[in-house]
Write a protein that holds these residues in place. Structure first.
Motif, PDB file in Angstrom:
ATOM      1  N   PHE A 215      -7.204 -12.335 -10.968  1.00 18.56           N
ATOM      2  CA  PHE A 215      -7.389 -11.299  -9.966  1.00 18.56           C
ATOM      3  C   PHE A 215      -8.831 -10.812  -9.841  1.00 18.56           C
ATOM      4  N   LEU A 216      -9.758 -11.364 -10.605  1.00 25.73           N
ATOM      5  CA  LEU A 216     -11.080 -10.766 -10.672  1.00 25.73           C
ATOM      6  C   LEU A 216     -11.963 -11.067  -9.476  1.00 25.73           C
ATOM      7  N   LYS A 217     -12.097 -12.292  -9.052  1.00 27.06           N
ATOM      8  CA  LYS A 217     -13.085 -12.643  -8.044  1.00 27.06           C
ATOM      9  C   LYS A 217     -12.529 -12.801  -6.638  1.00 27.06           C
ATOM     10  N   LYS A 218     -11.368 -12.320  -6.398  1.00 27.50           N
ATOM     11  CA  LYS A 218     -10.782 -12.433  -5.066  1.00 27.50           C
ATOM     12  C   LYS A 218     -11.119 -11.181  -4.276  1.00 27.50           C
ATOM     13  N   ASN A 219     -11.234 -11.357  -2.974  1.00 30.72           N
ATOM     14  CA  ASN A 219     -11.441 -10.210  -2.097  1.00 30.72           C
ATOM     15  C   ASN A 219     -10.101  -9.822  -1.500  1.00 30.72           C
ATOM     16  N   TYR A 220      -9.642  -8.650  -1.847  1.00 29.75           N
ATOM     17  CA  TYR A 220      -8.362  -8.173  -1.362  1.00 29.75           C
ATOM     18  C   TYR A 220      -8.607  -7.201  -0.228  1.00 29.75           C
ATOM     19  N   ASP A 221      -7.650  -7.095   0.654  1.00 29.93           N
ATOM     20  CA  ASP A 221      -7.818  -6.204   1.800  1.00 29.93           C
ATOM     21  C   ASP A 221      -7.211  -4.823   1.543  1.00 29.93           C
ATOM     22  N   PHE A 222      -7.089  -4.438   0.280  1.00 29.22           N
ATOM     23  CA  PHE A 222      -6.587  -3.111  -0.046  1.00 29.22           C
ATOM     24  C   PHE A 222      -7.450  -2.462  -1.116  1.00 29.22           C
ATOM     25  N   LYS A 223      -7.331  -1.156  -1.170  1.00 26.86           N
ATOM     26  CA  LYS A 223      -8.032  -0.358  -2.167  1.00 26.86           C
ATOM     27  C   LYS A 223      -7.035   0.621  -2.764  1.00 26.86           C
ATOM     28  N   ILE A 224      -7.062   0.767  -4.085  1.00 26.58           N
ATOM     29  CA  ILE A 224      -6.217   1.756  -4.747  1.00 26.58           C
ATOM     30  C   ILE A 224      -7.035   3.037  -4.849  1.00 26.58           C
ATOM     31  N   GLU A 225      -6.671   3.990  -4.032  1.00 26.68           N
ATOM     32  CA  GLU A 225      -7.409   5.244  -3.940  1.00 26.68           C
ATOM     33  C   GLU A 225      -7.185   6.136  -5.157  1.00 26.68           C
ATOM     34  N   GLU A 226      -5.920   6.224  -5.585  1.00 26.39           N
ATOM     35  CA  GLU A 226      -5.593   7.122  -6.701  1.00 26.39           C
ATOM     36  C   GLU A 226      -4.461   6.515  -7.526  1.00 26.39           C
ATOM     37  N   ILE A 227      -4.575   6.668  -8.843  1.00 25.23           N
ATOM     38  CA  ILE A 227      -3.549   6.205  -9.768  1.00 25.23           C
ATOM     39  C   ILE A 227      -3.079   7.419 -10.560  1.00 25.23           C
ATOM     40  N   ILE A 228      -1.804   7.741 -10.441  1.00 24.30           N
ATOM     41  CA  ILE A 228      -1.228   8.866 -11.183  1.00 24.30           C
ATOM     42  C   ILE A 228      -0.354   8.271 -12.284  1.00 24.30           C
ATOM     43  N   LEU A 229      -0.687   8.596 -13.529  1.00 23.02           N
ATOM     44  CA  LEU A 229       0.000   8.017 -14.684  1.00 23.02           C
ATOM     45  C   LEU A 229       0.726   9.093 -15.480  1.00 23.02           C
ATOM     46  N   SER A 230       1.917   8.747 -15.952  1.00 18.18           N
ATOM     47  CA  SER A 230       2.636   9.623 -16.877  1.00 18.18           C
ATOM     48  C   SER A 230       3.399   8.739 -17.855  1.00 18.18           C
ATOM     49  N   GLY A 231       3.676   9.267 -19.025  1.00 19.76           N
ATOM     50  CA  GLY A 231       4.402   8.500 -20.037  1.00 19.76           C
ATOM     51  C   GLY A 231       3.523   8.144 -21.221  1.00 19.76           C
ATOM     52  N   ASP A 232       3.690   6.929 -21.730  1.00 17.13           N
ATOM     53  CA  ASP A 232       3.010   6.475 -22.938  1.00 17.13           C
ATOM     54  C   ASP A 232       1.503   6.321 -22.720  1.00 17.13           C
ATOM     55  N   LYS A 233       0.700   6.956 -23.573  1.00 16.12           N
ATOM     56  CA  LYS A 233      -0.762   6.953 -23.422  1.00 16.12           C
ATOM     57  C   LYS A 233      -1.375   5.563 -23.579  1.00 16.12           C
ATOM     58  N   ASP A 234      -0.910   4.801 -24.563  1.00 14.65           N
ATOM     59  CA  ASP A 234      -1.493   3.480 -24.820  1.00 14.65           C
ATOM     60  C   ASP A 234      -1.258   2.537 -23.642  1.00 14.65           C
ATOM     61  N   VAL A 235      -0.049   2.488 -23.161  1.00 11.40           N
ATOM     62  CA  VAL A 235       0.293   1.627 -22.031  1.00 11.40           C
ATOM     63  C   VAL A 235      -0.462   2.087 -20.787  1.00 11.40           C
ATOM     64  N   ASN A 236      -0.495   3.396 -20.556  1.00 11.69           N
ATOM     65  CA  ASN A 236      -1.180   3.934 -19.382  1.00 11.69           C
ATOM     66  C   ASN A 236      -2.672   3.623 -19.399  1.00 11.69           C
ATOM     67  N   SER A 237      -3.269   3.650 -20.564  1.00 10.82           N
ATOM     68  CA  SER A 237      -4.697   3.343 -20.675  1.00 10.82           C
ATOM     69  C   SER A 237      -4.979   1.905 -20.255  1.00 10.82           C
ATOM     70  N   ILE A 238      -4.157   0.990 -20.716  1.00 14.46           N
ATOM     71  CA  ILE A 238      -4.339  -0.427 -20.375  1.00 14.46           C
ATOM     72  C   ILE A 238      -4.118  -0.636 -18.876  1.00 14.46           C
ATOM     73  N   ILE A 239      -3.057  -0.052 -18.342  1.00 14.36           N
ATOM     74  CA  ILE A 239      -2.759  -0.195 -16.917  1.00 14.36           C
ATOM     75  C   ILE A 239      -3.886   0.400 -16.076  1.00 14.36           C
ATOM     76  N   ASN A 240      -4.341   1.573 -16.442  1.00 13.41           N
ATOM     77  CA  ASN A 240      -5.412   2.230 -15.690  1.00 13.41           C
ATOM     78  C   ASN A 240      -6.692   1.399 -15.696  1.00 13.41           C
TER      79      ASN A 240
END
Length: 157
Positions: A26-51
């Motif tokens: 997924f690194l060098k592709k140009n996507y036509d979307f942008k993730i403006e905001e990520i709201i995370l709740s739950g497990d801190k370790d998993v959320n850190s990796i996902i974020n």
């Protein structure tokens, strides 16, 4: 003779690394979307990796669509089997992730992902903890890959 093998090994490794055309998915592709905001709740370790993995998609400059993602994670560790003494011999880590993808008007995706991995107990607790950490990282990265794939395939017209 030993020096010759070291030099030969060095050149073979350099050639192999340079000749390989490894590229992250997924690194060098140009996507036509942008993730403006990520709201995370739950497990801190998993959320850190996902974020950390999803932050990359917030820097996209050539985008037509903007998304807001709400993610809730739950990590559980349970004993699968015990030995004759009653001590745990096998564990299972499961990560359940519920996520919603929204644009400005409505909710586009509302899904749940469940990833599991079984592993053996280790008498060395440090080694066991490191194994668990690697398992959580791998499962979290698989979850991110599924989220990104759903965004790529999303047709929100």
């Amino acid at each position: 003779m030993n020096k010759f093998f070291k030099i030969l090994t060095f050149f073979v490794l350099i050639f192999a690394v340079n000749a390989c055309s490894y590229e992250p998915i997924f690194l060098k592709k140009n996507y036509d979307f942008k993730i403006e905001e990520i709201i995370l709740s739950g497990d801190k370790d998993v959320n850190s990796i996902i974020n950390n993995r999803l932050k990359f998609f917030g820097n996209n400059e050539n985008y037509n669509k903007t998304y807001l993602i709400n993610i809730n994670t739950d990590k559980r560790k349970k004993i699968i089997s015990k030995d004759s003494k009653g001590d745990p011999s096998k564990f299972e880590i499961s990560i359940t992730t519920s996520y919603q993808v929204m644009n400005l008007e409505k909710t586009l995706i509302n899904r749940k992902i469940n990833k599991k991995n079984n592993y053996n107990n280790d008498s060395d607790k440090f080694k066991l903890e490191q194994s668990e950490k690697i398992i959580v990282e791998n499962l979290s990265e698989k979850i991110v890959d599924e989220i990104v794939s759903s965004l790529i395939n999303l047709n929100d017209n």
